[in-house]
Design a protein around this motif. Structure first.
Motif, PDB file in Angstrom:
ATOM      1  N   ARG A 154      25.857  46.162  41.698  1.00  0.00           N
ATOM      2  CA  ARG A 154      24.466  46.503  41.969  1.00  0.00           C
ATOM      3  C   ARG A 154      23.678  46.383  40.665  1.00  0.00           C
ATOM      4  O   ARG A 154      24.091  46.907  39.630  1.00  0.00           O
ATOM      5  N   VAL A 155      22.560  45.678  40.748  1.00  0.00           N
ATOM      6  CA  VAL A 155      21.704  45.488  39.582  1.00  0.00           C
ATOM      7  C   VAL A 155      20.752  46.677  39.483  1.00  0.00           C
ATOM      8  O   VAL A 155      20.017  46.983  40.434  1.00  0.00           O
ATOM      9  N   VAL A 156      20.789  47.356  38.341  1.00  0.00           N
ATOM     10  CA  VAL A 156      19.921  48.519  38.123  1.00  0.00           C
ATOM     11  C   VAL A 156      19.041  48.257  36.913  1.00  0.00           C
ATOM     12  O   VAL A 156      19.381  47.458  36.034  1.00  0.00           O
ATOM     13  N   GLN A 157      17.926  48.947  36.886  1.00  0.00           N
ATOM     14  CA  GLN A 157      16.960  48.797  35.793  1.00  0.00           C
ATOM     15  C   GLN A 157      17.128  49.968  34.829  1.00  0.00           C
ATOM     16  O   GLN A 157      17.122  51.129  35.239  1.00  0.00           O
ATOM     17  N   ILE A 158      17.293  49.659  33.550  1.00  0.00           N
ATOM     18  CA  ILE A 158      17.476  50.695  32.536  1.00  0.00           C
ATOM     19  C   ILE A 158      16.521  50.432  31.384  1.00  0.00           C
ATOM     20  O   ILE A 158      15.903  49.362  31.291  1.00  0.00           O
ATOM     21  N   VAL A 159      16.414  51.424  30.518  1.00  0.00           N
ATOM     22  CA  VAL A 159      15.558  51.321  29.332  1.00  0.00           C
ATOM     23  C   VAL A 159      16.457  51.250  28.107  1.00  0.00           C
ATOM     24  O   VAL A 159      17.338  52.106  27.925  1.00  0.00           O
ATOM     25  N   ASP A 160      16.269  50.222  27.304  1.00  0.00           N
ATOM     26  CA  ASP A 160      17.062  50.078  26.087  1.00  0.00           C
ATOM     27  C   ASP A 160      16.698  51.202  25.111  1.00  0.00           C
ATOM     28  O   ASP A 160      15.530  51.333  24.715  1.00  0.00           O
ATOM     29  N   PRO A 161      17.684  52.042  24.700  1.00  0.00           N
ATOM     30  CA  PRO A 161      17.347  53.168  23.805  1.00  0.00           C
ATOM     31  C   PRO A 161      16.924  52.731  22.410  1.00  0.00           C
ATOM     32  O   PRO A 161      16.274  53.500  21.696  1.00  0.00           O
ATOM     33  N   ALA A 169      20.931  45.841  34.212  1.00  0.00           N
ATOM     34  CA  ALA A 169      22.364  46.013  33.980  1.00  0.00           C
ATOM     35  C   ALA A 169      23.080  46.002  35.331  1.00  0.00           C
ATOM     36  O   ALA A 169      22.472  46.279  36.381  1.00  0.00           O
ATOM     37  N   ILE A 170      24.353  45.651  35.295  1.00  0.00           N
ATOM     38  CA  ILE A 170      25.166  45.594  36.509  1.00  0.00           C
ATOM     39  C   ILE A 170      26.007  46.852  36.597  1.00  0.00           C
ATOM     40  O   ILE A 170      26.756  47.169  35.672  1.00  0.00           O
ATOM     41  N   LYS A 171      25.914  47.550  37.701  1.00  0.00           N
ATOM     42  CA  LYS A 171      26.674  48.773  37.931  1.00  0.00           C
ATOM     43  C   LYS A 171      27.740  48.513  38.989  1.00  0.00           C
ATOM     44  O   LYS A 171      27.441  47.948  40.044  1.00  0.00           O
ATOM     45  N   LEU A 172      28.980  48.886  38.697  1.00  0.00           N
ATOM     46  CA  LEU A 172      30.081  48.682  39.628  1.00  0.00           C
ATOM     47  C   LEU A 172      30.304  49.945  40.443  1.00  0.00           C
ATOM     48  O   LEU A 172      30.507  51.029  39.889  1.00  0.00           O
ATOM     49  N   LEU A 173      30.283  49.798  41.758  1.00  0.00           N
ATOM     50  CA  LEU A 173      30.499  50.906  42.678  1.00  0.00           C
ATOM     51  C   LEU A 173      31.760  50.644  43.492  1.00  0.00           C
ATOM     52  O   LEU A 173      32.017  49.505  43.903  1.00  0.00           O
ATOM     53  N   ASP A 174      32.536  51.689  43.744  1.00  0.00           N
ATOM     54  CA  ASP A 174      33.745  51.543  44.553  1.00  0.00           C
ATOM     55  C   ASP A 174      33.381  51.183  45.994  1.00  0.00           C
ATOM     56  O   ASP A 174      32.442  51.745  46.577  1.00  0.00           O
ATOM     57  N   ARG A 175      34.143  50.264  46.552  1.00  0.00           N
ATOM     58  CA  ARG A 175      33.931  49.877  47.945  1.00  0.00           C
ATOM     59  C   ARG A 175      34.560  50.929  48.859  1.00  0.00           C
ATOM     60  O   ARG A 175      35.706  51.343  48.662  1.00  0.00           O
ATOM     61  N   GLU A 176      33.812  51.334  49.867  1.00  0.00           N
ATOM     62  CA  GLU A 176      34.311  52.358  50.774  1.00  0.00           C
ATOM     63  C   GLU A 176      35.286  51.815  51.809  1.00  0.00           C
ATOM     64  O   GLU A 176      36.044  52.575  52.410  1.00  0.00           O
ATOM     65  N   ASP A 177      35.276  50.485  52.029  1.00  0.00           N
ATOM     66  CA  ASP A 177      36.161  49.918  53.047  1.00  0.00           C
ATOM     67  C   ASP A 177      37.556  49.622  52.505  1.00  0.00           C
ATOM     68  O   ASP A 177      38.422  49.162  53.250  1.00  0.00           O
ATOM     69  N   VAL A 178      37.809  49.853  51.208  1.00  0.00           N
ATOM     70  CA  VAL A 178      39.130  49.640  50.605  1.00  0.00           C
ATOM     71  C   VAL A 178      39.683  51.005  50.227  1.00  0.00           C
ATOM     72  O   VAL A 178      39.147  51.689  49.345  1.00  0.00           O
ATOM     73  N   ARG A 179      40.768  51.400  50.872  1.00  0.00           N
ATOM     74  CA  ARG A 179      41.335  52.719  50.637  1.00  0.00           C
ATOM     75  C   ARG A 179      42.857  52.658  50.665  1.00  0.00           C
ATOM     76  O   ARG A 179      43.444  51.657  51.041  1.00  0.00           O
ATOM     77  N   GLY A 180      43.448  53.784  50.255  1.00  0.00           N
ATOM     78  CA  GLY A 180      44.879  53.984  50.405  1.00  0.00           C
ATOM     79  C   GLY A 180      45.726  53.002  49.621  1.00  0.00           C
ATOM     80  O   GLY A 180      45.452  52.681  48.461  1.00  0.00           O
ATOM     81  N   LEU A 181      46.775  52.487  50.290  1.00  0.00           N
ATOM     82  CA  LEU A 181      47.751  51.630  49.634  1.00  0.00           C
ATOM     83  C   LEU A 181      47.137  50.315  49.168  1.00  0.00           C
ATOM     84  O   LEU A 181      47.488  49.793  48.110  1.00  0.00           O
ATOM     85  N   GLU A 182      46.209  49.783  49.937  1.00  0.00           N
ATOM     86  CA  GLU A 182      45.565  48.529  49.549  1.00  0.00           C
ATOM     87  C   GLU A 182      44.799  48.693  48.237  1.00  0.00           C
ATOM     88  O   GLU A 182      44.871  47.838  47.345  1.00  0.00           O
ATOM     89  N   LYS A 183      44.074  49.803  48.102  1.00  0.00           N
ATOM     90  CA  LYS A 183      43.326  50.052  46.875  1.00  0.00           C
ATOM     91  C   LYS A 183      44.265  50.252  45.698  1.00  0.00           C
ATOM     92  O   LYS A 183      43.991  49.783  44.582  1.00  0.00           O
ATOM     93  N   LYS A 184      45.379  50.941  45.925  1.00  0.00           N
ATOM     94  CA  LYS A 184      46.345  51.159  44.854  1.00  0.00           C
ATOM     95  C   LYS A 184      46.916  49.842  44.348  1.00  0.00           C
ATOM     96  O   LYS A 184      47.049  49.624  43.138  1.00  0.00           O
ATOM     97  N   LYS A 185      47.235  48.933  45.255  1.00  0.00           N
ATOM     98  CA  LYS A 185      47.766  47.625  44.854  1.00  0.00           C
ATOM     99  C   LYS A 185      46.719  46.820  44.086  1.00  0.00           C
ATOM    100  O   LYS A 185      47.028  46.158  43.091  1.00  0.00           O
ATOM    101  N   LEU A 186      45.475  46.870  44.547  1.00  0.00           N
ATOM    102  CA  LEU A 186      44.418  46.127  43.860  1.00  0.00           C
ATOM    103  C   LEU A 186      44.170  46.682  42.459  1.00  0.00           C
ATOM    104  O   LEU A 186      43.933  45.922  41.510  1.00  0.00           O
ATOM    105  N   VAL A 187      44.235  48.008  42.306  1.00  0.00           N
ATOM    106  CA  VAL A 187      44.046  48.613  40.981  1.00  0.00           C
ATOM    107  C   VAL A 187      45.173  48.196  40.037  1.00  0.00           C
ATOM    108  O   VAL A 187      44.930  47.880  38.859  1.00  0.00           O
ATOM    109  N   GLN A 188      46.405  48.155  40.545  1.00  0.00           N
ATOM    110  CA  GLN A 188      47.524  47.713  39.717  1.00  0.00           C
ATOM    111  C   GLN A 188      47.362  46.251  39.313  1.00  0.00           C
ATOM    112  O   GLN A 188      47.634  45.877  38.165  1.00  0.00           O
TER     113      GLN A 188
END
Length: 239
Positions: A154-161, A169-188
């Protein structure tokens, strides 16, 4: 209480004198060939000693040179290489001069001991550098596919300090449709691919620098040799 032994404290079913000779032989072959094949216990047994040997060569004090000489056979061949090209190659590296690769097992009918390849990092035939040239982009593509299945971008708007200007900036959000064992394998898979990508990137950066440092050292040695023998060459030409 009995604690486990470290790999460099293993006895390897040999006497103390035999272990010292074995270690000197392995270190000599590694310095001379820069890549050797042995069993996995011997590889882990010698790795720490090989790193200490290169550290001694980088110090270049009389004590460290004497220590390095005592750990090598045929020092009139191996010691100049250790103090010359190898010390120059690893001048900017703070550690991790050797690398171990698993290489299967001995053939059937023997003890089936696990084999390993021990090599000096950034040697002219570096295995990791060769793999990085062939598979770096493939690994990056696999990593992007795994990340797309794990996260939503997700593209978000930020202010450079620092400047106070607005930027994206690009913000990474966890997908809600990936859970359990499938998510564990993907993380590994993601962790393994990230580790492999960093290893490839480091090798692609350090290998050319090592070759350039060795070439500069060779030119310096050749120039010094020509300067030292210039008078003798002139006398021979007069005759």
């Amino acid at each position: 209480m009995k604690h486990g032994r470290r790999f460099w404290q293993k006895q390897l079913n040999r006497t103390a004198s035999h272990r010292r000779s074995l270690l000197r032989n392995l270190l000599t072959q590694l310095v001379y060939h820069e890549r050797i094949e042995t069993t996995l216990p011997k590889a882990k047994f010698m790795q720490r000693a090989a790193d200490k040997l290169i550290e001694s060569a980088k110090e270049r004090t009389p004590t460290s040179i004497a220590t390095a000489r005592s750990k090598l056979f045929v020092p009139h061949i191996t010691l100049p290489k250790l103090l010359g090209p190898l010390a120059v190659r690893y001048a900017t590296r703070t550690g991790g001069y050797t690398r171990i690769h698993m290489n299967g097992y001995r053939r059937s009918g023997t003890d089936r001991a696990p084999k390993a390849i021990v090599e000096l990092v950034d040697n002219p035939k570096d295995i990791v550098y060769a793999l990085a040239k062939q598979r770096y982009h493939e690994v990056k593509e696999r990593l992007s596919v795994v990340e797309s299945r794990l996260y939503q971008k997700r593209v978000v708007q930020i202010v450079d300090p620092m400047t106070g200007e607005e930027c994206h900036a690009i913000k990474l959000l966890d997908r809600e449709d990936v859970r359990g064992l499938e998510k564990k394998k993907l993380v590994q898979q993601e962790l393994g691919l990230v580790k492999l990508t960093r290893k490839f990137e480091k090798s692609l950066q350090s290998y050319p620098l090592a070759r350039a440092a060795e070439a500069e050292h060779q030119r310096t040695v050749l120039q010094r040799f020509q300067e030292e023998n210039a008078h003798a060459v002139e006398e021979m030409q007069k005759k």
